[in-house]
Design a protein around this motif. Structure first.
Motif, PDB file in Angstrom:
ATOM      1  N   ASN A 177     -14.431   4.552  -1.634  1.00  0.00           N
ATOM      2  CA  ASN A 177     -13.636   3.459  -2.169  1.00  0.00           C
ATOM      3  C   ASN A 177     -12.633   2.995  -1.130  1.00  0.00           C
ATOM      4  OD1 ASN A 177     -11.000   2.520  -3.758  1.00  0.00           O
ATOM      5  ND2 ASN A 177     -12.746   2.184  -5.104  1.00  0.00           N
ATOM      6  N   LEU A 178     -12.577   1.682  -0.923  1.00  0.00           N
ATOM      7  CA  LEU A 178     -11.627   1.079   0.009  1.00  0.00           C
ATOM      8  C   LEU A 178     -10.646   0.238  -0.798  1.00  0.00           C
ATOM      9  CD1 LEU A 178     -10.695   0.481   2.913  1.00  0.00           C
ATOM     10  CD2 LEU A 178     -12.280  -1.467   2.907  1.00  0.00           C
ATOM     11  N   ARG A 179      -9.372   0.626  -0.762  1.00  0.00           N
ATOM     12  CA  ARG A 179      -8.332  -0.097  -1.496  1.00  0.00           C
ATOM     13  C   ARG A 179      -7.629  -1.078  -0.565  1.00  0.00           C
ATOM     14  NH1 ARG A 179      -3.989   3.774  -3.236  1.00  0.00           N
ATOM     15  NH2 ARG A 179      -3.075   3.237  -1.208  1.00  0.00           N
ATOM     16  N   LEU A 180      -7.545  -2.331  -0.997  1.00  0.00           N
ATOM     17  CA  LEU A 180      -6.913  -3.382  -0.202  1.00  0.00           C
ATOM     18  C   LEU A 180      -5.523  -3.680  -0.760  1.00  0.00           C
ATOM     19  CD1 LEU A 180      -9.978  -5.801   0.082  1.00  0.00           C
ATOM     20  CD2 LEU A 180      -9.332  -3.942   1.626  1.00  0.00           C
ATOM     21  N   PRO A 181      -4.502  -3.803   0.097  1.00  0.00           N
ATOM     22  CA  PRO A 181      -3.124  -4.007  -0.383  1.00  0.00           C
ATOM     23  C   PRO A 181      -2.842  -5.450  -0.786  1.00  0.00           C
ATOM     24  CG  PRO A 181      -3.138  -3.903   2.004  1.00  0.00           C
ATOM     25  CD  PRO A 181      -4.561  -3.657   1.564  1.00  0.00           C
ATOM     26  N   THR A 182      -3.534  -5.915  -1.838  1.00  0.00           N
ATOM     27  CA  THR A 182      -3.368  -7.298  -2.288  1.00  0.00           C
ATOM     28  C   THR A 182      -2.262  -7.450  -3.329  1.00  0.00           C
ATOM     29  OG1 THR A 182      -5.120  -6.916  -3.913  1.00  0.00           O
ATOM     30  CG2 THR A 182      -5.776  -7.889  -1.808  1.00  0.00           C
ATOM     31  N   GLY A 183      -1.792  -6.346  -3.889  1.00  0.00           N
ATOM     32  CA  GLY A 183      -0.722  -6.401  -4.878  1.00  0.00           C
ATOM     33  C   GLY A 183       0.643  -6.573  -4.227  1.00  0.00           C
ATOM     34  N   ARG A 184       1.637  -6.719  -5.048  1.00  0.00           N
ATOM     35  CA  ARG A 184       3.006  -6.883  -4.561  1.00  0.00           C
ATOM     36  C   ARG A 184       3.521  -5.551  -4.029  1.00  0.00           C
ATOM     37  NH1 ARG A 184       7.931  -9.623  -8.045  1.00  0.00           N
ATOM     38  NH2 ARG A 184       9.164 -10.298  -6.252  1.00  0.00           N
ATOM     39  N   SER A 185       3.870  -5.488  -2.745  1.00  0.00           N
ATOM     40  CA  SER A 185       4.208  -4.244  -2.080  1.00  0.00           C
ATOM     41  C   SER A 185       5.578  -3.718  -2.513  1.00  0.00           C
ATOM     42  CB  SER A 185       4.197  -4.437  -0.566  1.00  0.00           C
ATOM     43  OG  SER A 185       4.699  -3.286   0.084  1.00  0.00           O
ATOM     44  N   PRO A 186       5.696  -2.407  -2.774  1.00  0.00           N
ATOM     45  CA  PRO A 186       7.006  -1.828  -3.107  1.00  0.00           C
ATOM     46  C   PRO A 186       7.933  -1.761  -1.899  1.00  0.00           C
ATOM     47  CG  PRO A 186       5.357  -0.104  -2.924  1.00  0.00           C
ATOM     48  CD  PRO A 186       4.620  -1.408  -2.831  1.00  0.00           C
ATOM     49  N   PHE A 187       7.378  -1.916  -0.681  1.00  0.00           N
ATOM     50  CA  PHE A 187       8.190  -1.833   0.533  1.00  0.00           C
ATOM     51  C   PHE A 187       8.776  -3.174   0.951  1.00  0.00           C
ATOM     52  CE2 PHE A 187       4.632   1.294   1.116  1.00  0.00           C
ATOM     53  CZ  PHE A 187       5.366   2.409   0.710  1.00  0.00           C
ATOM     54  N   LYS A 188       8.422  -4.218   0.210  1.00  0.00           N
ATOM     55  CA  LYS A 188       8.923  -5.543   0.567  1.00  0.00           C
ATOM     56  C   LYS A 188       9.705  -6.195  -0.572  1.00  0.00           C
ATOM     57  CE  LYS A 188       5.192  -6.415   3.867  1.00  0.00           C
ATOM     58  NZ  LYS A 188       4.094  -7.340   4.288  1.00  0.00           N
ATOM     59  N   ILE A 189      10.042  -5.422  -1.579  1.00  0.00           N
ATOM     60  CA  ILE A 189      10.773  -5.966  -2.733  1.00  0.00           C
ATOM     61  C   ILE A 189      12.271  -5.812  -2.506  1.00  0.00           C
ATOM     62  CG2 ILE A 189      11.314  -5.553  -5.155  1.00  0.00           C
ATOM     63  CD1 ILE A 189       8.452  -5.078  -5.679  1.00  0.00           C
ATOM     64  N   ILE A 190      12.983  -6.875  -2.738  1.00  0.00           N
ATOM     65  CA  ILE A 190      14.443  -6.849  -2.691  1.00  0.00           C
ATOM     66  C   ILE A 190      14.948  -6.471  -4.073  1.00  0.00           C
ATOM     67  CG2 ILE A 190      16.516  -8.206  -2.232  1.00  0.00           C
ATOM     68  CD1 ILE A 190      14.813 -10.000  -0.438  1.00  0.00           C
ATOM     69  N   ALA A 191      15.974  -5.632  -4.119  1.00  0.00           N
ATOM     70  CA  ALA A 191      16.516  -5.172  -5.397  1.00  0.00           C
ATOM     71  C   ALA A 191      16.862  -6.346  -6.296  1.00  0.00           C
ATOM     72  CB  ALA A 191      17.761  -4.318  -5.163  1.00  0.00           C
ATOM     73  N   GLY A 192      16.334  -6.299  -7.541  1.00  0.00           N
ATOM     74  CA  GLY A 192      16.598  -7.346  -8.506  1.00  0.00           C
ATOM     75  C   GLY A 192      15.616  -8.498  -8.471  1.00  0.00           C
ATOM     76  N   SER A 193      14.606  -8.429  -7.571  1.00  0.00           N
ATOM     77  CA  SER A 193      13.666  -9.547  -7.434  1.00  0.00           C
ATOM     78  C   SER A 193      12.337  -9.313  -8.140  1.00  0.00           C
ATOM     79  CB  SER A 193      13.401  -9.827  -5.954  1.00  0.00           C
ATOM     80  OG  SER A 193      12.739  -8.722  -5.342  1.00  0.00           O
ATOM     81  N   GLY A 194      12.189  -8.206  -8.855  1.00  0.00           N
ATOM     82  CA  GLY A 194      10.936  -7.951  -9.561  1.00  0.00           C
ATOM     83  C   GLY A 194      10.403  -6.562  -9.268  1.00  0.00           C
ATOM     84  N   GLU A 195       9.203  -6.285  -9.798  1.00  0.00           N
ATOM     85  CA  GLU A 195       8.588  -4.970  -9.678  1.00  0.00           C
ATOM     86  C   GLU A 195       7.322  -5.038  -8.836  1.00  0.00           C
ATOM     87  OE1 GLU A 195       9.904  -2.110 -10.888  1.00  0.00           O
ATOM     88  OE2 GLU A 195      11.615  -3.401 -11.354  1.00  0.00           O
ATOM     89  N   THR A 197       3.459  -4.358  -7.904  1.00  0.00           N
ATOM     90  CA  THR A 197       2.199  -4.263  -8.636  1.00  0.00           C
ATOM     91  C   THR A 197       1.093  -3.700  -7.753  1.00  0.00           C
ATOM     92  OG1 THR A 197       1.643  -6.551  -8.068  1.00  0.00           O
ATOM     93  CG2 THR A 197       2.790  -6.182 -10.162  1.00  0.00           C
ATOM     94  N   GLY A 198       1.446  -3.223  -6.578  1.00  0.00           N
ATOM     95  CA  GLY A 198       0.471  -2.652  -5.658  1.00  0.00           C
ATOM     96  C   GLY A 198       1.071  -1.485  -4.902  1.00  0.00           C
ATOM     97  N   SER A 199       0.266  -0.873  -4.049  1.00  0.00           N
ATOM     98  CA  SER A 199       0.712   0.286  -3.285  1.00  0.00           C
ATOM     99  C   SER A 199       1.364  -0.105  -1.963  1.00  0.00           C
ATOM    100  CB  SER A 199      -0.480   1.207  -2.998  1.00  0.00           C
ATOM    101  OG  SER A 199      -1.447   0.518  -2.215  1.00  0.00           O
ATOM    102  N   GLY A 200       1.076  -1.310  -1.473  1.00  0.00           N
ATOM    103  CA  GLY A 200       1.651  -1.765  -0.218  1.00  0.00           C
ATOM    104  C   GLY A 200       0.902  -1.338   1.016  1.00  0.00           C
ATOM    105  N   VAL A 201      -0.094  -0.479   0.887  1.00  0.00           N
ATOM    106  CA  VAL A 201      -0.877  -0.007   2.030  1.00  0.00           C
ATOM    107  C   VAL A 201      -2.352   0.072   1.651  1.00  0.00           C
ATOM    108  CG1 VAL A 201       1.026   1.309   3.050  1.00  0.00           C
ATOM    109  CG2 VAL A 201      -0.495   2.415   1.405  1.00  0.00           C
ATOM    110  N   GLY A 202      -3.217  -0.060   2.648  1.00  0.00           N
ATOM    111  CA  GLY A 202      -4.636   0.145   2.429  1.00  0.00           C
ATOM    112  C   GLY A 202      -4.953   1.632   2.417  1.00  0.00           C
ATOM    113  N   ALA A 203      -6.055   2.001   1.767  1.00  0.00           N
ATOM    114  CA  ALA A 203      -6.414   3.417   1.677  1.00  0.00           C
ATOM    115  C   ALA A 203      -7.923   3.549   1.525  1.00  0.00           C
ATOM    116  CB  ALA A 203      -5.707   4.094   0.507  1.00  0.00           C
ATOM    117  N   PHE A 204      -8.442   4.692   2.012  1.00  0.00           N
ATOM    118  CA  PHE A 204      -9.860   5.005   1.852  1.00  0.00           C
ATOM    119  C   PHE A 204      -9.992   6.334   1.131  1.00  0.00           C
ATOM    120  CE2 PHE A 204     -13.706   7.224   3.216  1.00  0.00           C
ATOM    121  CZ  PHE A 204     -14.686   6.291   2.859  1.00  0.00           C
ATOM    122  N   THR A 205     -10.873   6.355   0.134  1.00  0.00           N
ATOM    123  CA  THR A 205     -11.112   7.569  -0.647  1.00  0.00           C
ATOM    124  C   THR A 205     -12.587   7.928  -0.608  1.00  0.00           C
ATOM    125  OG1 THR A 205      -9.292   7.051  -2.163  1.00  0.00           O
ATOM    126  CG2 THR A 205     -10.920   8.642  -2.922  1.00  0.00           C
ATOM    127  N   GLY A 206     -12.865   9.164  -0.296  1.00  0.00           N
ATOM    128  CA  GLY A 206     -14.225   9.683  -0.334  1.00  0.00           C
ATOM    129  C   GLY A 206     -14.284  10.896  -1.241  1.00  0.00           C
TER     130      GLY A 206
END
Length: 339
Positions: A177-195, A197-206
């Motif tokens: 499984n290859l996960r693509l970081p298309t959701g809203r990254s937790p590393f780019k959110i400014i406090a008070g601007s929302g939550e 919805t993604g992991s912020g990084v790509g990942a591979f699972t075998g």
């Protein structure tokens, strides 16, 4: 001249044969019509399928890694999951070697994930998969509260069965499984601007999964390993520091459980899942590097499957978090869209 005496005998035998059914009915040797109707009502109807088919559909609902589809076939599945996380976090910050911030933060998060999954049979023993989640998340903490609606992380996967599946031996499936970081990254959110919805990084699972169907019970288990790419070029304010890089730790996951067919239309499942993640490495703009603690997430899942037609089974599940790093509760429903 003996022929005339034979004719009455033949006539007598014919008469007895004609009278035999009524005589058997009067003596009770022929089952009454009510017994036949009861037997037909209890018998499995044409197209109803067997318990093995129901168990296989139940395994698919638990996790798609336990099933494949035939070459050139398409299967579309819809999942909806609600999860709740409630916790108390101690927030601290350090500056010039002393503590500058110390408070207890109460946080609660409600998430609803709508997931559409499409499977395509590349070969009879190789299935490709695309998963698209849509996430709605509400969070309430000391800093902000609000709702975020966004696309989550897309995933591309494949499942391969190296050996032909046979009824008298376990089925083995290799997964990727290859996960693509298309959701809203937790590393780019400014406090008070929302939550996020993604992991912020790509990942591979075998991984690999094993299942064995012994009608009316199916046993299953899985093991997987995940490696994540780093999140670079960040500039996120974190207390008095600015986060510039995150390297998530590797994750090992495993699960096991069983499904039991109560009838040709009802099945139950009980499963356990656990993931152990190494600490993440953090880098800040001032050159400071830190590492988070190892996290362990465990869930106990209970499910019920109901077959509403020979091709359609709806599955309901409830999950209970067993560790502080797990969701407190999850509730889900799974159903195929190819009726």
């Amino acid at each position: 001249m003996k022929f005339p005496t034979a004719l009455p005998l033949a006539l007598a035998l014919t008469t007895l044969s004609a009278l035999a059914p009524s005589a058997q009915a009067q003596s009770g040797t022929t089952p009454p019509a009510s017994a036949d109707a009861a037997r037909d009502a209890l018998a499995k109807k044409d197209g109803e399928g067997d318990q093995s088919a129901l168990l296989q559909q139940t395994l698919t609902a638990v996790d798609k890694q336990y099933s494949l589809i035939r070459r050139k076939q398409v299967a579309v599945t819809y999942d909806i999951t609600y999860s709740y996380v409630g916790e108390e976090r101690i927030v601290t910050d350090l500056a010039n070697g002393s503590t500058t911030l110390f408070n207890i933060e109460n946080t609660s998060s409600h998430s609803v994930t709508n997931t559409f999954s499409v499977d395509y049979g590349l070969l009879d023993n190789l299935t490709g998969n695309v998963t698209m989640p849509f996430i709605s998340r509400y969070s309430d903490n000391n800093l902000s509260n609000g709702v975020s609606n966004s696309l989550g992380d897309l995933a591309l996967g494949a499942r391969w069965q190296p050996f032909e599946a046979k009824r008298d031996r376990p089925g083995l499936t290799l997964t990727s499984n290859l996960r693509l970081p298309t959701g809203r990254s937790p590393f780019k959110i400014i406090a008070g601007s929302g939550e996020a919805t993604g992991s912020g990084v790509g990942a591979f699972t075998g991984g690999l999964s094993v299942n064995r169907i012994v009608d009316p019970v199916a046993l299953f288990g899985s093991l997987n390993f995940t490696v994540s790419a780093p999140a670079k070029n960040l500039w996120q304010v974190n207390g008095t520091r600015i986060l510039t890089r995150v390297q998530p730790g590797k994750t090992v996951g495993f699960g096991m459980g069983f499904a039991y067919a109560l009838s040709y239309g009802i099945s139950t499942t009980l499963s356990f899942q656990q993931a152990i993640s190494a600490g993440s490495k953090l880098r800040f703009a001032d050159g400071l590097e830190a590492k988070t603690h190892m996290q362990t997430s465990s869930l106990l899942n209970m499910g019920l499957g109901y077959r509403i037609s020979p091709k359609t089974t709806i599955n309901l599940s409830v999950g209970i978090g067993l560790t502080p790093d797990s969701p407190n509760m999850t509730v889900g429903m799974n159903m195929p869209l190819n009726f």
